[in-house]
Design a protein around this motif. Structure first.
Motif, mmCIF file in Angstrom:
data_model
loop_
_atom_site.group_PDB
_atom_site.id
_atom_site.type_symbol
_atom_site.label_atom_id
_atom_site.label_comp_id
_atom_site.label_asym_id
_atom_site.label_seq_id
_atom_site.Cartn_x
_atom_site.Cartn_y
_atom_site.Cartn_z
ATOM 1 N N GLY A 107 0.804 -1.212 0.000
ATOM 2 C CA GLY A 107 0.000 0.000 0.000
ATOM 3 C C GLY A 107 0.837 1.262 0.000
ATOM 4 O O GLY A 107 0.607 2.183 -0.793
ATOM 5 N N ILE A 121 -4.087 -2.960 3.198
ATOM 6 C CA ILE A 121 -3.553 -2.189 2.077
ATOM 7 C C ILE A 121 -4.171 -0.796 2.052
ATOM 8 O O ILE A 121 -3.474 0.205 1.900
ATOM 9 C CB ILE A 121 -3.817 -2.917 0.747
ATOM 10 C CG1 ILE A 121 -3.123 -4.288 0.760
ATOM 11 C CG2 ILE A 121 -3.324 -2.091 -0.434
ATOM 12 C CD1 ILE A 121 -3.253 -5.040 -0.537
ATOM 13 N N GLU A 122 -5.488 -0.768 2.247
ATOM 14 C CA GLU A 122 -6.170 0.524 2.234
ATOM 15 C C GLU A 122 -5.720 1.393 3.408
ATOM 16 O O GLU A 122 -5.580 2.615 3.266
ATOM 17 C CB GLU A 122 -7.686 0.324 2.278
ATOM 18 C CG GLU A 122 -8.283 -0.265 1.009
ATOM 19 C CD GLU A 122 -8.079 -1.769 0.916
ATOM 20 O OE1 GLU A 122 -7.559 -2.375 1.888
ATOM 21 O OE2 GLU A 122 -8.437 -2.342 -0.132
ATOM 22 N N THR A 167 -2.381 2.848 2.298
ATOM 23 C CA THR A 167 -2.476 3.928 1.312
ATOM 24 C C THR A 167 -3.070 5.179 1.954
ATOM 25 O O THR A 167 -2.608 6.293 1.694
ATOM 26 C CB THR A 167 -3.332 3.512 0.098
ATOM 27 O OG1 THR A 167 -4.619 3.124 0.544
ATOM 28 C CG2 THR A 167 -2.693 2.350 -0.650
#
Lengths: 350, 350
Positions: B93, B305-306, B309
Motif C-alpha cells: 500500500g 492495504i487501504e 495507502t
DNA sequence: TTATTGTATTAACACGTGTTAGTAACGCGT
DNA sequence: ACGCGTTACTAACACGTGTTAATACAATAA
C-alpha cells in the motif's frame, strides 16, 4: 512542519569554541593521524551530544559519494506482492547486515520486470550504493544494463551463467531429497506440482531434482503426474484437481512450494480425501506458517534469513571495493518432517 | 566498482549548447514563468535523454531540503519480524502512494521499542521527510520526542489520546461484530483468546468489543473463558489448551488474531476435536493465507492495504505542509464468513 | 535612432560536509 | 634569541543542484 532549525557542524564548533574543521576531524575519528588534544576531543564530543547533532545525510552523501543505503528490490509478479511469504525474512536478514554496517535499507518493488527505469534511476541518482535483487524472475534486459555499469549487485536466487554475484540453495539437490523421502516411505506413484511456470529457473531445477530422484530409484517419469503451479494457492488447488482426475491417481505428491501446497491440500480435503492417509504431500520452502497448517506440512527448509544476510554481506564487500572469492554462494537445505507425509509421526506441540 | 563517471547537469548543458541554469529551468518546468523558447527546451530534453542524465539525489536533497523519501518504521516484538503477516500488505500500500508521488521508501525495523535512536537519527539527518509507524506497540518516550519536533508522522493503529495523525479500524465495533456472529449461530458459551497482552490498545479494544456483544445479548461474561494470546500460533495453542480444561467448555471461541487462531485450531485437532462441529472459531485480521487454512477461517477483514495507502496519503499531505482535517481516519471492516463457524456453508473454490 | 521585449548568458550564492594547505600561537629545550 | 614540535586556527575548494540578479544580444516597435 519543518521541525526546528537544522543543527550544523558549525553550531557544534562555536559551542565547543573550536573550528568546524576540528569538529569534523573529531567526529570522523581522523584525530589520530592529525594532532588534537584529548581535552579538545572531549569538548567537541560534549558539545555535539548536548546539541543532539546529527550530520546531514544528504551533505555527507554528496561529499563522500556514498549514500550509505542498500537497495532491496523485490520483483513482484501480477500485483501479488501482498502474499509474498519471503519478504519478511529477507527484510529481517538484510536489516541485520545493514545495521551492523551503519547502513539504511531502501525498498523498491518492481511492478513490471521489464521496467528497469525505477532502479536505473536509483543507481544513477546515487541514491543507493548497491542493490540486492530478490524475486523469482529477472529480465535479461535488466541484467544487461546492470552488467554494463558494473554496479554492486547481488541476486537472491541464481541465474544461469550470469555475471552477477548470487546467493542461492541447490534446488535440484533439495527437490531430489524431498522426492526421495516420499520414495523411502514406500510410494511408487508420485506426482509433482511445480512452484511456477517452467521458465523460472528455480521451478525447472526443482522439477529436475524430482525427476532425478525417480530415475535413481527406477521409477519411470510419468508426464500425466506433472502439473505446473503458479505461486499462489489457487494454482495448487487447480493442479491437484487435475492430478485427481488421472487414473490411477498418485499416492504422494511433491509440491515445490508450500504456498501452492496449501491450495493442493485444500483441493484434497474438498474432495473428501485425507492427508496423509489418502495422499502424502511434501512441500518446499518451509514458510513460517507451514508449521501450523493442518496437517502440519512436511517440507524442505529454505534458510531465507541466512540467504539474505549472506547476500547482504557480499553486497557490503562489493560496495567496499572488495571482490569476494566465490561468485556463487550456496547454502544448505534440510528436510523438515512433520505430518503431511505420514510415516513416523513427529512429536506434538509445546 | 564506481560505475561510470557521474553525468552532471553541466554535461547536459554543454551538450545542448546552453547554460547550466537553462538546463535546471527546463528540467524543473520553471520555463513557463521565465522565458525559454520551445526550440531550446527540446534541445535540452534531447541532450538529457541521450546522456541518460539523472540528477544526483543527494545534491537535490541538500538544496531542496527534502529527501523525497518516506520512512516506514516497523516495530517488531521479540525478533518476530519474520512472521509479520502485515508487512507485505503495508509495503504494498505505501509503495503505491510513494510511486504516485515520486517518492522512495526507506525501511527500518525497531528491535527495541525503547530505542528511539534509530529513527531519531533518521529524522535529524533529514534522511526522510516523514514517517509512517506500523506495529503493535509504541513507547511513550518515542511519542514525546516526535511530538516535540512536530515531524510529519502517521501511525497505523491508533494510540489513545495521542497528538498524532493515525489510521485505524474500529477494533471495538469489529470485535463486537465477530462475537455477534457467533451468538447469532446459537452459541451461548463463547470463549475469547486475545491477539496480545492487554496492554496493547488493539488487544484491549477487541476484548471490549467481545464483552459488549455478550452484554447486549444478556450473556454473562465469564472470566474463565478468557485467555491472552501473544501474537504467535504457539500462544494460541496454549490458550486453547487452557480453554479445553474448563468445564463446561465453550462451544465457540472468538480469537482476535488469525495467526493466533492457527495455533488454537491446531490444539483442537490435536485434542481430536473438529472445527466447526465440536467448536466454532472466528478469527480476526483476514491474513491472506487464512483463506487456505483447514478449515477455512471465518474472520474479520482488516483492510491493511487501504490503511497503508490512506496513511501514506495523509503523510504526503503533512509533508507538503497541509493539515488534513480529521486527525484520525477510521476505515471499515467486514466479516468474511468461511467454514470455521459452521452455519450456512459457503461456496467452494474456483 | 531609441526604447522595448524576448531569449539566453554569466556570475554568484546557498545547502552542509569532508579535506587540504597555509599559518599562528604556545611551550620547551638549546 | 633561536629553532622546533604541538596544537589549533582560518581560508579555501569540492560535491551537484536550485535559484536569483545582473547583463548581453537579437529582433521588433516607436
Amino acid at each position: 512542519m519543518d521541525a526546528k532549525k537544522q543543527i550544523t557542524s558549525q553550531d557544534v564548533a562555536t559551542r565547543a569554541g573550536v573550528s568546524r574543521t576540528t569538529v569534523s576531524m573529531v567526529l570522523n575519528n581522523k584525530h589520530e593521524s592529525n594532532q588534537i588534544s584529548p581535552r579538545t576531543v572531549q569538548k567537541v564530543l560534549r558539545a555535539a551530544e548536548e546539541l543532539g547533532y546529527v550530520p546531514n545525510a544528504a551533505a555527507q552523501a554528496l561529499v563522500n559519494k556514498r549514500a550509505s543505503v542498500l537497495g532491496l528490490i523485490l520483483s513482484r509478479r501480477n500485483h501479488q506482492i501482498s502474499s509474498d511469504v519471503f519478504m519478511t525474512q529477507v527484510v529481517d536478514g538484510l536489516m541485520q547486515v545493514a545495521h551492523q554496517n551503519q547502513m539504511r535499507v531502501l525498498l523498491d518493488v518492481l511492478d513490471d520486470p521489464k521496467d528497469h527505469n525505477s532502479y536505473q534511476r536509483l543507481i544513477h541518482a546515487r541514491q543507493v550504493d548497491g542493490i540486492l535483487f530478490s524475486g523469482p524472475s529477472l529480465e535479461d534486459d535488466a541484467l544487461k544494463f546492470l552488467a554494463e555499469v558494473s554496479f554492486p549487485t547481488v541476486l537472491m536466487g541464481a541465474l544461469p551463467s550470469s555475471p552477477f554475484y548470487s546467493v542461492d540453495v541447490d534446488n535440484v539437490q533439495a527437490a531430489k531429497m524431498a522426492t526421495e523421502h516420499l520414495i523411502q516411505l514406500g510410494h511408487q506413484r508420485i506426482g509433482c506440482i511445480t512452484n511456477a511456470k517452467p521458465n523460472f529457473t528455480a521451478s525447472a531445477d526443482r522439477l529436475r531434482g524430482y525427476q532425478i530422484a525417480l530415475k535413481m530409484h527406477d521409477i519411470p517419469f510419468d508426464d500425466c503426474l506433472l502439473r505446473y503451479g503458479d505461486f499462489d494457492p489457487q494454482s495448487g488447488y487447480r493442479a491437484m484437481q487435475g492430478l485427481l482426475s488421472v487414473n490411477p491417481r498418485p499416492t504422494a505428491v511433491f509440491v515445490a512450494s508450500d504456498v501452492v501446497a496449501y491450495g493442493a491440500v485444500s483441493a484434497l480435503q474438498d474432495a473428501g480425501l485425507s492427508v496423509p492417509n489418502d495422499m502424502a504431500i511434501i512441500g518446499f520452502d518451509d514458510v513460517p506458517l507451514s508449521e501450523f497448517m493442518q496437517p502440519r506440512l512436511s517440507t524442505v527448509h529454505l534458510p531465507i534469513i541466512e540467504l539474505a544476510t549472506a547476500a547482504g554481506n557480499v553486497l557490503i564487500q562489493l560496495i567496499n571495493g572488495q571482490q569476494p572469492t566465490p561468485k556463487q554462494t550456496i547454502l544448505e537445505t534440510h528436510l523438515v518432517i512433520r505430518e503431511s507425509c505420514g510415516g513416523d509421526q513427529p512429536k506434538k506441540h509445546p
